[in-house]
Design an enzyme around this catalytic site. Sequence first.
Site, PDB file in Angstrom:
ATOM      1  N   TYR A  32      -7.694 -13.953  34.172  1.00 40.67           N
ATOM      2  CA  TYR A  32      -7.978 -13.000  35.354  1.00 40.67           C
ATOM      3  C   TYR A  32      -7.719 -11.588  34.939  1.00 40.67           C
ATOM      4  O   TYR A  32      -6.744 -11.161  34.817  1.00 40.67           O
ATOM      5  CB  TYR A  32      -7.303 -13.390  36.462  1.00 40.67           C
ATOM      6  CG  TYR A  32      -7.597 -14.773  36.761  1.00 40.67           C
ATOM      7  CD1 TYR A  32      -8.405 -15.484  36.577  1.00 40.67           C
ATOM      8  CD2 TYR A  32      -6.314 -15.376  37.775  1.00 40.67           C
ATOM      9  CE1 TYR A  32      -8.383 -16.876  37.110  1.00 40.67           C
ATOM     10  CE2 TYR A  32      -6.289 -16.749  38.362  1.00 40.67           C
ATOM     11  CZ  TYR A  32      -7.499 -17.543  37.913  1.00 40.67           C
ATOM     12  OH  TYR A  32      -7.422 -18.653  38.154  1.00 40.67           O
ATOM     13  N   HIS A  90      -5.878 -24.109  31.556  1.00 38.30           N
ATOM     14  CA  HIS A  90      -6.863 -23.612  32.716  1.00 38.30           C
ATOM     15  C   HIS A  90      -7.897 -24.782  32.786  1.00 38.30           C
ATOM     16  O   HIS A  90      -8.166 -25.025  33.894  1.00 38.30           O
ATOM     17  CB  HIS A  90      -7.477 -22.280  32.270  1.00 38.30           C
ATOM     18  CG  HIS A  90      -7.662 -21.648  33.295  1.00 38.30           C
ATOM     19  ND1 HIS A  90      -7.604 -19.983  33.613  1.00 38.30           N
ATOM     20  CD2 HIS A  90      -8.283 -21.849  34.724  1.00 38.30           C
ATOM     21  CE1 HIS A  90      -8.207 -19.806  34.721  1.00 38.30           C
ATOM     22  NE2 HIS A  90      -8.571 -20.761  35.139  1.00 38.30           N
TER      23      HIS A  90
HETATM   24  N1  NAP Z   1      -7.627 -23.157  38.146  1.00 35.64           N
HETATM   25  C1  NAP Z   1      -9.078 -22.820  38.271  1.00 35.64           C
HETATM   26  O1  NAP Z   1      -9.792 -22.977  37.283  1.00 35.64           O
HETATM   27  C2  NAP Z   1      -9.426 -21.787  39.442  1.00 35.64           C
HETATM   28  C3  NAP Z   1     -10.760 -21.500  39.603  1.00 35.64           C
HETATM   29  C4  NAP Z   1     -11.040 -20.677  40.621  1.00 35.64           C
HETATM   30  C5  NAP Z   1      -9.787 -20.161  41.495  1.00 35.64           C
HETATM   31  N2  NAP Z   1      -8.584 -20.476  41.267  1.00 35.64           N
HETATM   32  C6  NAP Z   1      -7.421 -19.744  41.928  1.00 35.64           C
HETATM   33  O2  NAP Z   1      -7.557 -20.037  43.273  1.00 35.64           O
HETATM   34  C7  NAP Z   1      -7.583 -18.854  44.118  1.00 35.64           C
HETATM   35  C8  NAP Z   1      -8.430 -18.912  45.410  1.00 35.64           C
HETATM   36  O3  NAP Z   1      -9.721 -19.240  44.819  1.00 35.64           O
HETATM   37  P1  NAP Z   1     -11.043 -18.156  45.177  1.00 35.64           P
HETATM   38  O4  NAP Z   1     -10.715 -16.942  45.093  1.00 35.64           O
HETATM   39  O5  NAP Z   1     -11.986 -18.892  44.243  1.00 35.64           O
HETATM   40  O6  NAP Z   1     -11.627 -18.923  46.539  1.00 35.64           O
HETATM   41  P2  NAP Z   1     -10.767 -18.992  48.070  1.00 35.64           P
HETATM   42  O7  NAP Z   1      -9.613 -18.421  48.098  1.00 35.64           O
HETATM   43  O8  NAP Z   1     -11.511 -19.911  48.867  1.00 35.64           O
HETATM   44  O9  NAP Z   1     -11.809 -17.434  48.763  1.00 35.64           O
HETATM   45  C9  NAP Z   1     -11.561 -16.245  48.409  1.00 35.64           C
HETATM   46  C10 NAP Z   1     -12.689 -15.494  49.007  1.00 35.64           C
HETATM   47  O10 NAP Z   1     -12.559 -15.681  50.590  1.00 35.64           O
HETATM   48  C11 NAP Z   1     -12.461 -14.145  51.040  1.00 35.64           C
HETATM   49  N3  NAP Z   1     -11.258 -14.212  52.147  1.00 35.64           N
HETATM   50  C12 NAP Z   1     -10.186 -14.308  52.171  1.00 35.64           C
HETATM   51  N4  NAP Z   1      -9.383 -14.568  53.404  1.00 35.64           N
HETATM   52  C13 NAP Z   1     -10.660 -14.468  54.139  1.00 35.64           C
HETATM   53  C14 NAP Z   1     -10.842 -14.320  55.673  1.00 35.64           C
HETATM   54  N5  NAP Z   1      -9.586 -14.559  56.570  1.00 35.64           N
HETATM   55  N6  NAP Z   1     -11.891 -14.383  56.100  1.00 35.64           N
HETATM   56  C15 NAP Z   1     -12.918 -14.100  55.439  1.00 35.64           C
HETATM   57  N7  NAP Z   1     -12.915 -14.156  54.018  1.00 35.64           N
HETATM   58  C16 NAP Z   1     -11.848 -14.358  53.514  1.00 35.64           C
HETATM   59  C17 NAP Z   1     -11.861 -13.207  49.894  1.00 35.64           C
HETATM   60  O11 NAP Z   1     -12.326 -12.091  50.047  1.00 35.64           O
HETATM   61  P3  NAP Z   1     -11.240 -10.803  50.301  1.00 35.64           P
HETATM   62  O12 NAP Z   1     -10.488 -10.656  48.819  1.00 35.64           O
HETATM   63  O13 NAP Z   1     -12.092  -9.571  50.153  1.00 35.64           O
HETATM   64  O14 NAP Z   1     -10.437 -11.033  51.321  1.00 35.64           O
HETATM   65  C18 NAP Z   1     -12.617 -14.113  48.748  1.00 35.64           C
HETATM   66  O15 NAP Z   1     -13.811 -13.366  48.485  1.00 35.64           O
HETATM   67  C19 NAP Z   1      -7.824 -17.776  43.135  1.00 35.64           C
HETATM   68  O16 NAP Z   1      -7.619 -16.452  43.148  1.00 35.64           O
HETATM   69  C20 NAP Z   1      -7.213 -18.516  41.730  1.00 35.64           C
HETATM   70  O17 NAP Z   1      -5.925 -18.026  41.785  1.00 35.64           O
HETATM   71  C21 NAP Z   1      -8.187 -21.139  40.120  1.00 35.64           C
END
Ligand code: NAP
Length: 256
Positions: A32, A90
Site C-alpha cells: 500500500y 498477501h
Molecule cells: N488482502 C487483500 O488482498 C486486500 C484487498 C483489498 C483490500 N484489503 C484491505 O481491506 C481494507 C478495506 O477494503 P477496501 O478499501 O477495498 O473496501 P471497503 O472497505 O469495502 O470500502 C472502502 C470504500 O468505501 C468508502 N466508504 C467508507 N465508509 C463509507 C461510508 N460510511 N459511506 C460510504 N462510503 C464509505 C471509502 O471511501 P472513503 O475512504 O472516502 O470514506 C472507500 O472508497 C483495505 O483498506 C485493505 O486494508 C485487503
Amino acid sequence: MGESAGTRKAEADTVRAAIDAGLTLIDTAEMYGEGGAEEVVGDALAGRPGRVFVVSKVYPHNAGRNDAVAACERSLRRLRRDNIDLYLLHWRGSVPLADTVAAFDQLKKQGKIRHWGVSNFDVADLEELWALPSGKACAANQVLYHLGSRGIDYDLLPTSRKEGLATMAYSPLGVGRILDNPAVVEVARRHDVEPATVAVAWTIRDGSVISIPKTARSDRLAALAAAGSLELSGEDLALLDKAFPLPREKHPLATS
Ligand SMILES: NC(=O)c1ccc[n+]([C@@H]2O[C@H](COP(=O)([O-])OP(=O)(O)OC[C@H]3O[C@@H](n4cnc5c(N)ncnc54)[C@H](OP(=O)(O)O)[C@@H]3O)[C@@H](O)[C@H]2O)c1
C-alpha cells in the site's frame, strides 16, 4: 492511504481517530503506497500508548526464506514497532509455500511477528498449506467478503471455522458499491443506522469473522465502529439473503 506526502498528516489523524473510536485493528501492507501506508500507521502510533493490533503483509515476490525476513524488517522500520501482531502472505505467488512458512517461523522465533497468516487463499491452497510441518500455525486468512461477494459462504468459511482458522473480511463495504442496495438501505432504516454499518455488521454477524472496512474520512468512522454493536435480526438476515443469495455451488475465490 500513504500514496501522497500531502495527505500523510490527515491520514495519520484519521488512523488515530479510528483507534479512539474503538477500531483498534489496523490492516496495512508493504504494497500500500509502496511502504507509504505503513509510514502513516507509524506516524499515527508514534508516542501513543495503548493496545492496537497491527496487521501487515508481504508481497509474494518478497516471500522467500531470506527475502521475507528482510521485507518484515523494512516494514517494522516504517511502522516504528518492535513487532507486527499478524504478518500475512498477501497472495500466493511463485515462491514455494514451505519457504514462506520457514521465514514466518524464523520471524516468530525472533519476536518480530506474533502470528502469521495468509491472504487470498482458497480451500485447495489452505489444504496445501496445512500439509506442511508448521502449516497449521497459520492464524488467519484474509479474503474478499461482503454481501455482494459471498462465495466463501459455500466452503471456505465453513472449512476455516472447522479448522479454527480466523477469517478476515476485506472490502466489507463492497468498496462502497453495495451501500445503495435497497435491502441494505431498508435494514439500515429499521435500525436507524447507516448502510455502511449494516454492511460491516453482516460480515461479523456470527462472531467468527474479523472485518476490516476502510475510510480515509474521520466523519465516517462512527458508522463503521457502530457495526460492532448492531445485531441483525432473523428478519434482517432473510431480507439480505433474498437480495444477495447464498451461493449454491463452488465459485473460485474472488479478489475484486
Ligand atoms: N488482502 C487483500 O488482498 C486486500 C484487498 C483489498 C483490500 N484489503 C484491505 O481491506 C481494507 C478495506 O477494503 P477496501 O478499501 O477495498 O473496501 P471497503 O472497505 O469495502 O470500502 C472502502 C470504500 O468505501 C468508502 N466508504 C467508507 N465508509 C463509507 C461510508 N460510511 N459511506 C460510504 N462510503 C464509505 C471509502 O471511501 P472513503 O475512504 O472516502 O470514506 C472507500 O472508497 C483495505 O483498506 C485493505 O486494508 C485487503
